[in-house]
Design an enzyme around this catalytic site. Structure first.
Site, short mmCIF file in Angstrom:
data_model
loop_
_atom_site.label_atom_id
_atom_site.label_comp_id
_atom_site.label_asym_id
_atom_site.label_seq_id
_atom_site.Cartn_x
_atom_site.Cartn_y
_atom_site.Cartn_z
N LYS A 104 0.86 -1.19 0.00
CA LYS A 104 0.00 0.00 0.00
C LYS A 104 0.88 1.22 0.00
O LYS A 104 2.03 1.18 0.47
CB LYS A 104 -0.88 0.02 1.26
CG LYS A 104 -2.16 0.80 1.08
CD LYS A 104 -3.15 -0.01 0.27
CE LYS A 104 -4.50 0.64 0.15
NZ LYS A 104 -5.48 -0.35 -0.36
N1 GLU Z 1 -6.97 -0.04 -3.60
C1 GLU Z 1 -7.74 -1.19 -3.94
C2 GLU Z 1 -7.90 -2.14 -2.78
O1 GLU Z 1 -7.84 -1.74 -1.61
C3 GLU Z 1 -7.24 -1.86 -5.22
C4 GLU Z 1 -5.84 -2.35 -5.22
C5 GLU Z 1 -5.35 -2.81 -6.59
O2 GLU Z 1 -6.13 -2.81 -7.53
O3 GLU Z 1 -4.17 -3.17 -6.68
O4 GLU Z 1 -8.17 -3.30 -2.93
#
Ligand code: GLU
Length: 414
Positions: A104
């Protein structure tokens, strides 16, 4: 102070790990982020001044493959929150069987107060700062709260400029024109709906006429609302940052979305009553979809919730205390790592398409997504029955088992 979400993420992990027979060292490794980067970087603002911003990128685990996870722009971003979300991404990818570890990123900023030029400067500089961790083989970012297609395009372009050729697979959630995937924009909401339909079947509640209440009407909540409405459910209340609207007859959510796009909020939508967030959570309904921030349903308001099913569109919308209260009451909770995994699943499809330079049709994408989520839902359900645990614990058992197995097979280096 340790962030609440990080505490609850670790609490959930500790609760799950008791059901697994793993070595203490492996548990300690799984409980910690693998690597963390903090960057302080300057951005030139429109008035000519220079402002310092702080951002993060955390890789939680790489046993199953490159790390994957979004980038969040929000004033409340902290390193602990990013750690929590990275760990949740590891379990999310593993529970639906994607060949990824979790990551993240985040920048402490309020994107609403920045001009487009300032946002572009910030994004390009942040992308450059985290480029030591980001690449299509190792770590592939995506949108999260406060970021979207536009920011992903800037990241793809920045990375490509540094390399001298286009590298679409470095980031997902891009616009279609530069290697984005059909179906990605709606994917998280579609996944929320697919898993909700499975939960309705399990609880013998017909989708036709089922009352749905949504917190959050953004990238996740809005598609979830109009897609569940297409299945015959009745969306009776929706809220966003500015407030909520309620109609006992059900809202026309596509029309509401068009209204919200022009007005900047759902508030004031004709033919509705306004409703506070607190009252929205307490509405009698079959399905409650918290699709906004973390820690929205807590020990303080959980006992007012009347929904039979809670579909966690957001990451970590329930605190562990709320979870306990609601489980006690027999509420069917679809855990976030399963419920909102549609986004990262189609991100995976986008990455595969970019690597192959071969693009799929929307029907194929949606069908593959459906298969993955329905299958994963069944796996989680079986695990819950086998171990006599709730679905959140079951989903985490499955995920942690998969990651631990990969670590075991790979062995400890050197
Ligand atoms: N931010 C999104 C999540 O929390 C998508 C992450 C992604 O597509 O890599 O799942």
């Amino acid at each position: 102070m340790t962030d609440n979400l990080y505490l609850s993420t670790l609490q959930e992990f500790d609760k799950t790990i008791r059901h697994l027979h793993l070595k203490a060292g492996i548990i300690a490794y799984l409980r910690s982020p693998k690597r963390e980067l903090t960057v302080n970087f300057p951005v030139e603002m429109d008035d000519g001044s220079v402002r310092l911003f702080t951002g993060y990128r955390v890789h939680h685990n790489t046993a199953l493959g490159p790390t994957k996870g979004g980038i969040r722009y929000h004033p409340s971003v902290t390193l602990d929150e990013v750690r929590a979300l990275a760990m949740r991404m590891t379990w999310k990818c593993a529970v639906v069987g994607l060949p990824y570890g979790g990551a993240k990123g985040g920048v402490i900023c309020d994107p609403k107060t920045l001009s487009i030029r300032e946002l572009e400067n910030l994004t390009r500089r942040y992308a450059t700062e985290i480029a030591i961790l980001m690449n299509p083989q190792g770590d592939i970012p995506a949108p999260d709260m406060g970021t979207g297609e536009r920011e992903m395009a800037w990241i793809m372009d920045t990375y490509s400029m540094h390399h001298g050729y286009s590298v679409p697979a470095v980031v997902t959630g891009k616009p279609l024109a530069i290697g984005g995937s059909l179906g990605r924009a709606e994917a998280t909401g579609r996944g929320v709906v697919l898993t909700t339909l499975e939960a309705l079947k399990q609880t013998n509640i017909p989708v036709e006429g089922a009352r749905v209440v949504l917190q959050g009407f953004g990238k996740v909540g809005a598609p979830a609302a109009y897609l569940i409405e297409e299945h015959g459910a009745k969306v009776i209340a929706v809220s966003d940052e500015s407030g909520g609207v309620y109609s006992a007859h059900g809202l026309n959510t596509r029309d509401l979305l068009a209204y919200a796009k022009t007005q900047g909020t759902v508030v004031g939508y004709p033919g509705t009553e306004s409703i506070s967030n607190a009252d929205l959570f307490a509405l009698p309904c079959e399905v409650l979809m918290p699709c906004a921030l973390a820690s929205q349903i807590t020990a303080a308001n959980a006992s007012r919730v009347q929904a039979k099913i809670i579909a966690e569109g957001a990451n970590g919308p329930l605190t562990p205390e709320a979870d306990e209260i609601l489980l006690e009451r027999g509420v069917f909770i679809i855990p976030d790592i399963l419920c909102n995994a549609g986004g990262v699943t189609v991100s995976y499809f986008e990455w595969v398409q970019d690597l192959q330079s071969f693009f799929w049709g929307e029907e194929e994408i949606n069908e593959r997504l459906r298969q993955i989520l329905v299958r994963s839902f069944q796996h989680v359900l079986h695990m819950a029955q086998e171990k006599h645990v709730d679905l959140r614990t079951a989903a985490q058992i499955l995920a942690i088992q998969r990651v631990a197995e990969a670590m075991e097979i790979r062995g400890i280096y050197p």
